[in-house]
Design an enzyme around this catalytic site. Structure first.
Site, PDB file in Angstrom:
ATOM      1  N   HIS A 104      34.096  45.219  42.207  1.00 47.82           N
ATOM      2  CA  HIS A 104      33.921  46.673  42.084  1.00 47.82           C
ATOM      3  C   HIS A 104      32.460  47.110  41.944  1.00 47.82           C
ATOM      4  O   HIS A 104      32.154  48.085  41.266  1.00 47.82           O
ATOM      5  CB  HIS A 104      34.727  47.205  40.902  1.00 47.82           C
ATOM      6  N   HIS A 176      39.813  54.443  41.382  1.00 48.00           N
ATOM      7  CA  HIS A 176      40.575  53.440  40.629  1.00 48.00           C
ATOM      8  C   HIS A 176      41.473  54.089  39.571  1.00 48.00           C
ATOM      9  O   HIS A 176      41.564  53.600  38.441  1.00 48.00           O
ATOM     10  CB  HIS A 176      39.616  52.434  39.985  1.00 48.00           C
ATOM     11  N   GLU A 311      44.906  51.672  45.367  1.00 46.75           N
ATOM     12  CA  GLU A 311      43.512  51.907  45.740  1.00 46.75           C
ATOM     13  C   GLU A 311      43.374  51.817  47.263  1.00 46.75           C
ATOM     14  O   GLU A 311      43.522  50.747  47.841  1.00 46.75           O
ATOM     15  CB  GLU A 311      42.613  50.873  45.070  1.00 46.75           C
TER      16      GLU A 311
END
Length: 346
Positions: A104, A176, A311
């Site tokens: 991420h 997210h 996502e």
């Protein structure tokens, strides 16, 4: 639209929070810290409003380590094996923040940055912008990125992404949010019925890195081509810590076409969430690492499987997987991506 101060960072930067509402009473609260969705209030079948996304009531918990509640992740959402990739013959090493892998965007990804924000003229929308410096978290190129959240009259929360770079780089953006259509903190999500318009998925190894294969979902626990409770086959997901954390390949008629990717129904409340996107993949994550150590909104504790994520994104580890859709962005190109969350009841 309403704007107020959410708090200050440890360095004294002011963090703003914007509230969008529509005529039906839906409400989205968005903060400049991490370009984050803090709250999403939607009605049940009886018209009762509840906040259906996990998070915190105040800024301070967002400033520390948390499970990426509601944030914009980048530069690269999901994982990159060993935090390493090669582009145009040059190998880049990124930070390792997920065991031996990069996750991420790294140690201080987009979710730990204070974005700029401005209302969009004549729209019920806020546009967040951030410039990521050349070399930030190891990524090449100065990247200018924007994400616009729009709350529509049709009870949709729309996210539009845009980015440009001055050097060849890689990019994979997503939101997210953790959803619980019964209400944030109101038990686990295993009774939610999910349908994914995806006939294939991406198998992963023990560290959640793709094997390089794309496999059909048919007939196994990965098969969500028909509506199925999240808990129905979850016991078959025996890898640590147990549950789903997999990318599904959306059945798009053509690349970049807006496509219905996921439909979710919560039987007790009657709430429905439909997700459409221009992205080729959607990651289903069932809150496997929530362990009761995080106290969220209203003092409620978030335990395992208390939220799910869907996502919309490119596939994980794409820079190291030549058969996956490319995540390379070059100077002169404009990255664009859109995802729509539509809320209804039945």
């Amino acid at each position: 639209m309403h704007k107020e101060v959410f708090g200050k960072t440890h360095d004294g930067e002011v963090v703003e929070i914007y509230t969008l509402t529509n005529a039906a009473g839906l409400k989205a609260r968005l903060t400049t810290w991490g370009a984050c969705l803090v709250e999403m209030d939607v009605p049940d079948r009886h018209g009762k409003m509840s906040d259906v996304t996990l998070g915190f009531d105040t800024l301070d918990p967002y400033l520390g380590a948390h499970p990426h509640f509601g944030v914009t992740t980048g530069r690269f959402a999901n994982r990159i094996a060993r935090g390493r990739f090669t582009l145009d013959g040059v190998t880049y090493q990124l930070g390792l923040n997920n065991g031996v892998n990069h996750l991420h965007g790294g140690v201080k990804g987009f979710y730990h940055r204070n974005w700029k924000a401005e209302p969009v003229a004549d729209e019920n929308a806020v546009r967040f912008t951030y410039t990521s410096a050349d070399g930030e978290e190891g990524y090449p190129g100065a990247l200018k990125v924007a994400v616009t959240y729009t709350l529509t009259a049709k009870n949709e929360l729309r996210l539009d992404y845009e980015a440009t770079t001055d050097k060849p780089t890689i990019l994979n953006l997503t939101n997210h949010a953790y959803w619980n259509l019964a209400g944030a903190g109101e038990g686990d999500v295993l009774g939610h019925e999910v349908q994914l318009h995806a006939s294939h998925y991406v198998p992963v190894d023990a560290t959640s890195i793709p094997t390089g294969k794309i496999e059909p979902v048919v007939g196994g626990p990965m098969d969500f081509t028909q509506p199925k409770a999240l808990g129905k086959d979850i016991a078959q997901m025996t890898g640590e810590p147990g549950g789903y954390d997999h990318n599904f390949c959306i059945d798009q008629a053509q690349p970049h076409a807006m496509t219905l990717a996921a439909e979710v129904y919560e039987p007790k409340s009657g709430r429905v969430l439909n997700i459409s996107t221009t992205e080729p993949g959607i990651q289903l994550y069932t809150g496997n690492y929530l362990d009761g150590s995080v106290t969220g909104k209203g003092g409620k504790v978030y335990r395992k499987h208390y939220g799910f994520c869907l996502e919309t994104q490119h596939y994980p580890d794409s820079p190291n997987q030549p058969d996956f859709p490319s995540t390379v962005l070059r100077p002169g190109q404009v990255f664009r991506s859109s995802t729509v969350h539509a809320f209804t009841v039945r």
